[in-house]
Write a protein that holds these residues in place. Structure first.
Motif, PDB file in Angstrom:
ATOM      1  N   GLN A  58      39.911 110.394  33.363  1.00 42.51           N
ATOM      2  CA  GLN A  58      40.600 111.519  33.990  1.00 42.51           C
ATOM      3  C   GLN A  58      41.061 111.071  35.363  1.00 42.51           C
ATOM      4  O   GLN A  58      40.334 110.382  36.078  1.00 42.51           O
ATOM      5  N   VAL A  59      42.272 111.468  35.737  1.00 41.30           N
ATOM      6  CA  VAL A  59      42.839 111.081  37.022  1.00 41.30           C
ATOM      7  C   VAL A  59      42.254 111.976  38.111  1.00 41.30           C
ATOM      8  O   VAL A  59      42.218 113.203  37.978  1.00 41.30           O
ATOM      9  N   LYS A  60      41.807 111.347  39.199  1.00 41.68           N
ATOM     10  CA  LYS A  60      41.211 112.067  40.317  1.00 41.68           C
ATOM     11  C   LYS A  60      42.297 112.722  41.183  1.00 41.68           C
ATOM     12  O   LYS A  60      43.445 112.268  41.187  1.00 41.68           O
ATOM     13  N   GLU A  84      42.817 112.421  44.242  1.00 41.72           N
ATOM     14  CA  GLU A  84      43.326 111.486  45.245  1.00 41.72           C
ATOM     15  C   GLU A  84      44.601 110.786  44.789  1.00 41.72           C
ATOM     16  O   GLU A  84      45.341 110.225  45.598  1.00 41.72           O
ATOM     17  N   ALA A  85      44.892 110.803  43.489  1.00 40.72           N
ATOM     18  CA  ALA A  85      46.082 110.145  42.951  1.00 40.72           C
ATOM     19  C   ALA A  85      47.352 110.945  43.239  1.00 40.72           C
ATOM     20  O   ALA A  85      48.446 110.432  43.069  1.00 40.72           O
ATOM     21  N   GLY A  86      47.212 112.191  43.653  1.00 43.58           N
ATOM     22  CA  GLY A  86      48.376 113.022  43.954  1.00 43.58           C
ATOM     23  C   GLY A  86      48.453 114.228  43.047  1.00 43.58           C
ATOM     24  O   GLY A  86      47.858 114.264  41.974  1.00 43.58           O
ATOM     25  N   ALA A  87      49.207 115.211  43.487  1.00 47.39           N
ATOM     26  CA  ALA A  87      49.283 116.486  42.776  1.00 47.39           C
ATOM     27  C   ALA A  87      49.903 116.345  41.383  1.00 47.39           C
ATOM     28  O   ALA A  87      49.526 117.058  40.450  1.00 47.39           O
ATOM     29  N   ARG A  88      50.840 115.433  41.217  1.00 50.00           N
ATOM     30  CA  ARG A  88      51.523 115.278  39.934  1.00 50.00           C
ATOM     31  C   ARG A  88      50.600 114.758  38.831  1.00 50.00           C
ATOM     32  O   ARG A  88      50.720 115.132  37.672  1.00 50.00           O
ATOM     33  N   LEU A  89      49.647 113.900  39.186  1.00 49.04           N
ATOM     34  CA  LEU A  89      48.776 113.277  38.192  1.00 49.04           C
ATOM     35  C   LEU A  89      47.360 113.845  38.163  1.00 49.04           C
ATOM     36  O   LEU A  89      46.631 113.623  37.193  1.00 49.04           O
ATOM     37  N   ALA A 130      38.394 108.389  36.725  1.00 51.34           N
ATOM     38  CA  ALA A 130      36.965 108.592  36.468  1.00 51.34           C
ATOM     39  C   ALA A 130      36.757 108.614  34.961  1.00 51.34           C
ATOM     40  O   ALA A 130      37.596 109.143  34.216  1.00 51.34           O
ATOM     41  N   ALA A 131      35.665 108.047  34.513  1.00 50.40           N
ATOM     42  CA  ALA A 131      35.359 108.002  33.080  1.00 50.40           C
ATOM     43  C   ALA A 131      35.022 109.396  32.565  1.00 50.40           C
ATOM     44  O   ALA A 131      34.428 110.213  33.269  1.00 50.40           O
TER      45      ALA A 131
END
Length: 75
Positions: free
Chosen positions: A18-20, A22-27, A63-64
């Protein structure tokens, strides 16, 4: 060689992530599956759910996810 680096980072190919935020609002919050290591150190190639093209993200942005939940749903 990227696959061995990917395993070394703790995300073997096929693992769910899963994308955290911190990667940005889009992801942020999107889920996907790791397909291998990226060209740069500590980067991963993954395909997000519902997408056809892979993206590259730094390992700190993912994150796993526990696959046990998916296995129970499929049974």
């Amino acid at each position: 060689m990227p696959e061995s680096a990917c395993t070394h980072l703790g995300f073997p190919p096929g693992s769910r992530v899963q994308v955290k935020p911190e990667a940005g609002a889009r992801l942020a919050g999107k889920t996907g599956r790791v397909i291998g290591g990226g060209f740069y150190p500590r980067s991963l190639r993954l395909v997000l759910d519902g997408s056809k093209v892979p993206i590259t993200l730094h390992v700190n942005y993912v994150a796993a996810i526990d696959d046990e939940i998916d296995r129970v749903k499929s049974d």
